[in-house]
Design a protein around this motif. Structure first.
Motif, PDB file in Angstrom:
ATOM      1  N   LEU A  12       0.852  -1.261   0.103  1.00  0.00           N
ATOM      2  CA  LEU A  12      -0.008  -0.058  -0.046  1.00  0.00           C
ATOM      3  C   LEU A  12       0.983   1.231   0.022  1.00  0.00           C
ATOM      4  N   ILE A  13       0.245   2.429  -0.354  1.00  0.00           N
ATOM      5  CA  ILE A  13       0.814   3.731  -0.142  1.00  0.00           C
ATOM      6  C   ILE A  13       1.827   3.741   1.261  1.00  0.00           C
ATOM      7  N   GLY A  14       2.718   4.205   1.061  1.00  0.00           N
ATOM      8  CA  GLY A  14       3.435   4.489   2.572  1.00  0.00           C
ATOM      9  C   GLY A  14       3.893   3.148   3.187  1.00  0.00           C
ATOM     10  N   ALA A  15       3.787   2.142   2.682  1.00  0.00           N
ATOM     11  CA  ALA A  15       4.246   0.875   3.285  1.00  0.00           C
ATOM     12  C   ALA A  15       5.711   0.537   3.554  1.00  0.00           C
ATOM     13  N   GLY A  16       6.402   1.458   2.984  1.00  0.00           N
ATOM     14  CA  GLY A  16       8.012   1.297   3.169  1.00  0.00           C
ATOM     15  C   GLY A  16       8.692   0.778   2.072  1.00  0.00           C
ATOM     16  N   LYS A  17       7.950   0.666   0.918  1.00  0.00           N
ATOM     17  CA  LYS A  17       8.658   0.056  -0.348  1.00  0.00           C
ATOM     18  C   LYS A  17      10.040   0.693  -0.864  1.00  0.00           C
ATOM     19  N   THR A  18       9.918   2.202  -0.839  1.00  0.00           N
ATOM     20  CA  THR A  18      11.091   2.865  -1.324  1.00  0.00           C
ATOM     21  C   THR A  18      12.181   2.763  -0.252  1.00  0.00           C
ATOM     22  N   THR A  19      12.059   2.790   1.073  1.00  0.00           N
ATOM     23  CA  THR A  19      13.001   2.550   2.116  1.00  0.00           C
ATOM     24  C   THR A  19      13.499   1.183   2.111  1.00  0.00           C
ATOM     25  N   ARG A 139       1.372   6.680   7.994  1.00  0.00           N
ATOM     26  CA  ARG A 139       2.459   6.727   7.440  1.00  0.00           C
ATOM     27  C   ARG A 139       2.394   8.023   6.523  1.00  0.00           C
ATOM     28  N   ARG A 143       4.685  11.346   7.024  1.00  0.00           N
ATOM     29  CA  ARG A 143       5.367  11.551   5.431  1.00  0.00           C
ATOM     30  C   ARG A 143       5.335  13.055   4.852  1.00  0.00           C
ATOM     31  N   TRP A 181       4.473  -5.473   8.662  1.00  0.00           N
ATOM     32  CA  TRP A 181       5.093  -4.387   8.888  1.00  0.00           C
ATOM     33  C   TRP A 181       5.424  -4.023  10.507  1.00  0.00           C
ATOM     34  N   TYR A 184       8.564  -4.852  11.624  1.00  0.00           N
ATOM     35  CA  TYR A 184       9.775  -4.554  10.468  1.00  0.00           C
ATOM     36  C   TYR A 184      10.673  -3.754  11.509  1.00  0.00           C
ATOM     37  N   GLY A 185      11.934  -4.330  11.443  1.00  0.00           N
ATOM     38  CA  GLY A 185      13.041  -3.641  12.204  1.00  0.00           C
ATOM     39  C   GLY A 185      13.961  -2.714  11.148  1.00  0.00           C
TER      40      GLY A 185
END
Ligand SMILES: Nc1ncnc2c1ncn2[C@@H]1O[C@H](COP(=O)(O)OP(=O)(O)O)[C@@H](O)[C@H]1O
Ligand SMILES: Nc1ncnc2c1ncn2[C@H]1C[C@H](O)[C@@H](COP(=O)(O)O)O1
Length: 222
Positions: A12-19, A139, A143, A181, A184-185
């Motif tokens: 989803l949007i803001g899930a942390g994909k880019t990070t 998130r 952001r 998530w 998620y560490g």
């Protein structure tokens, strides 16, 4: 990891994909292909007027992801994408069902995608970041991208349902590593876990991160 590995991060949007994609790029040394946000020619207008800009945005994104796909195929060096080409169809369906796209627009998109799909490469596996619509909204707020301030919980709930459906179906043909998530560490440690898990991956695996993190830190101490 094989040099020509192709992996996609979904969520989803803001899930942390880019990070996570950035961290995975460091751990695997694979090239990361990012989704255009600031440079996206339609995204800001889309959030202002979804009815007018849903179709152009979808075409723009499909074209962009197709180009990334071609770069991955022709470079022969694999890569990481921070959202797969398949996920736009989730957005498309939600927007169509919400009356933001006309029948002819939606049909054109589906036909175009079907034609293009003959020329795309399936990812070797998908890392799916599981977040609830509420976490996603949190998130997005944190952001605080101006243009995303109109995103509603209702929109995210519909997308979340679409994602559940998508993961269930795609996991029949592409292995999916599903990550909760909440557990998620640090993204770098997470990336290390994924790198190790990949070898034995066959279908959806719910990674128990606490156990994995402990195992990795114990291994590091040895
Ligand atoms: N594991 C994590 N723990 C806490 N915050 C995170 C984590 N991964 C990402 N974030 C933060 O969440 C926000 C959204 O992350 P981002 O990578 O942009 O998500 P996406 O690409 O899925 O939209 C950013 O502010 C980022 O710093
Ligand atoms: N296919 C899409 N349709 C509508 N909006 C989309 C699509 N793909 C991405 N987006 C939006 C959602 C976010 O506002 C930005 C970036 O996505 P993110 O999940 O935060 O990386 O683009």
């Amino acid at each position: 990891m094989s040099e020509n590995l192709f992996l996609a991060i979904s969520g989803l949007i803001g899930a942390g994909k880019t990070t996570l994609a950035t961290a995975l790029g460091v751990v695997t040394r694979l090239k990361v292909f990012y989704e255009p946000v600031v440079q996206n020619a339609f995204l800001e207008d889309f959030f202002r007027d979804m009815k007018r800009y849903s179709f152009p945005l979808q075409i723009y994104l499909l074209n962009n992801r197709f180009r990334q796909q071609q770069q991955i195929i022709w470079s022969g060096q694999g890569g990481i994408v921070d959202r797969s080409i398949y996920e736009d169809a989730i957005f498309c369906k939600v927007l169509y069902e919400d009356g933001m796209m006309e029948d002819r627009e939606y049909e054109t998109y589906v036909n175009l995608f079907n034609n293009m799909s003959n020329f795309i490469r399936k990812p070797d596996f998908i890392v799916h970041l599981d977040v609830s619509p509420e976490q996603s909204l949190e998130r997005i707020k944190k952001r605080s991208r101006n243009m995303e301030s109109t995103i509603s919980l209702d929109y995210l709930k519909k997308l979340h349902n679409g994602y559940e459906d998508f993961i269930g179906k795609i996991s029949k043909t592409i292995p999916v590593l599903r990550i909760d998530w909440k557990k998620y560490g640090s993204p770098i440690e997470m990336a290390q876990v994924i790198k190790e898990k990949h070898e034995s991956l066959k279908q959806i695996i719910d990674v128990n991160l606490e156990v994995e993190m402990k195992r990795i830190s114990q291994k590091k101490k040895k």
